[in-house]
Design a protein around this motif. Sequence first.
Motif, PDB file in Angstrom:
ATOM      1  N   MET A  97       1.043  -0.968   0.415  1.00  0.00           N
ATOM      2  CA  MET A  97      -0.194  -0.078   0.177  1.00  0.00           C
ATOM      3  C   MET A  97       0.792   0.725  -0.044  1.00  0.00           C
ATOM      4  SD  MET A  97      -3.070   1.352   2.855  1.00  0.00           S
ATOM      5  CE  MET A  97      -3.813   3.073   2.419  1.00  0.00           C
ATOM      6  N   VAL A  98       0.781   2.290  -0.904  1.00  0.00           N
ATOM      7  CA  VAL A  98       1.414   3.678  -0.849  1.00  0.00           C
ATOM      8  C   VAL A  98       0.383   4.931  -1.042  1.00  0.00           C
ATOM      9  CG1 VAL A  98       2.443   4.709  -2.061  1.00  0.00           C
ATOM     10  CG2 VAL A  98       3.526   2.381  -2.058  1.00  0.00           C
ATOM     11  N   THR A  99       0.723   5.585  -0.236  1.00  0.00           N
ATOM     12  CA  THR A  99      -0.788   6.584   0.064  1.00  0.00           C
ATOM     13  C   THR A  99       0.174   7.888   0.196  1.00  0.00           C
ATOM     14  OG1 THR A  99      -1.755   6.006   1.829  1.00  0.00           O
ATOM     15  CG2 THR A  99      -1.827   8.127   2.014  1.00  0.00           C
ATOM     16  N   ILE A 100      -0.121   9.540  -0.883  1.00  0.00           N
ATOM     17  CA  ILE A 100       0.651  10.113  -1.227  1.00  0.00           C
ATOM     18  C   ILE A 100      -0.315  10.933   0.237  1.00  0.00           C
ATOM     19  CG2 ILE A 100       0.918  12.673  -2.348  1.00  0.00           C
ATOM     20  CD1 ILE A 100       1.457   9.584  -4.750  1.00  0.00           C
ATOM     21  N   ALA A 101       0.101  11.481   0.477  1.00  0.00           N
ATOM     22  CA  ALA A 101      -0.672  13.139   1.076  1.00  0.00           C
ATOM     23  C   ALA A 101      -0.496  14.082   0.811  1.00  0.00           C
ATOM     24  CB  ALA A 101       0.134  13.022   2.650  1.00  0.00           C
ATOM     25  N   LEU A 102      -0.862  15.404   0.822  1.00  0.00           N
ATOM     26  CA  LEU A 102      -1.436  16.834  -0.325  1.00  0.00           C
ATOM     27  C   LEU A 102      -1.001  17.784   1.373  1.00  0.00           C
ATOM     28  CD1 LEU A 102      -3.521  15.932  -3.354  1.00  0.00           C
ATOM     29  CD2 LEU A 102      -0.726  15.525  -2.912  1.00  0.00           C
TER      30      LEU A 102
END
Length: 316
Positions: A97-102
């Motif tokens: 799982m990969v999450t990009i936090a803006l």
Amino acid sequence: MEKDYDIVAVGMMAYDMILREVDESLFTRDATLLKDMGISSGGGAMTQAVIAKRLGCRVALCSRVGDDTYGKYLMEVLHSEGIEDTWVHVAEKEATMVTIALVKPDGSRNFLTREGDNIHNFTLRDVDPQVLKNTRMVSYGSFYFLPGLDGKGEEMIFRTAKDAGAMVTADTASDAFGKGRELVFRNLQFIDYFVPSYEEAAYLAETMDVHKMAHTFLDKGAKRVLIKMGEQGCYLAEQGYEEQIPAFYQEYVCDTAGAGDNFTGAFMAAVLQGMDFQKSALFANAAAAVSVTGTGAVSALKNRQQVLGLLHRKGL
């Protein structure tokens, strides 16, 4: 009988990429210059494990990652933090799982997430009952985010822990897979500390009143409830006692990602180190306040002295 671990964290691991600062105007330009970017470990179980270990607990993680670049990074973090990884299944040909936090200028954030095979394929086959019996507390992170355990999986984990005399802490995510409220409600009887966010609690209890939320969970069997309320602190409840504890004001907020998991990890550490319910929550509030001063879920809070220092500066 002496247990080998203070905490066994069961659940989610994720690779986080943090981009700051952005806002809605991002989509009006071809290019945006960022103030900062970074990578971090993430996921409820992993973040709680890292924070509890830094605060003095003996911690093992029971989870699953893919044998890809992202999973390898997460395993390196476990090694560097001294967290026992024997029960982390590294699965070939699976994506982590990969999450990009803006992250916005005020520290609030929105997430873009690639669902990893690791959250869908993590099942009871990955959970060794012996490690659940060899710890003082089992932390489950999180309801609704591990569909391979939904159904009877959580109940088996909780029963095994309780039968061995361990405490159980659990939090929840949003009901992304439409599993329904009963998934949580039928398991509250096993949970010593239920730690949802305000938004998650509102969904479950079908009310915006925090008092009613807490009593919904107590009435359904949870022994103690801590509702995480962000900049408003946290709401504590057990039979015969309830209180809202204010958050610690921080003049500079960099990134709020992972603050709730820092709170939970610190709360568990405080309980296991002998603090009572109220003081443990106060300690957790201070830990969460420290956590928002850095980029990523585990970059700011390094040790117990930071938390005690903040409490001391506030006269507590």
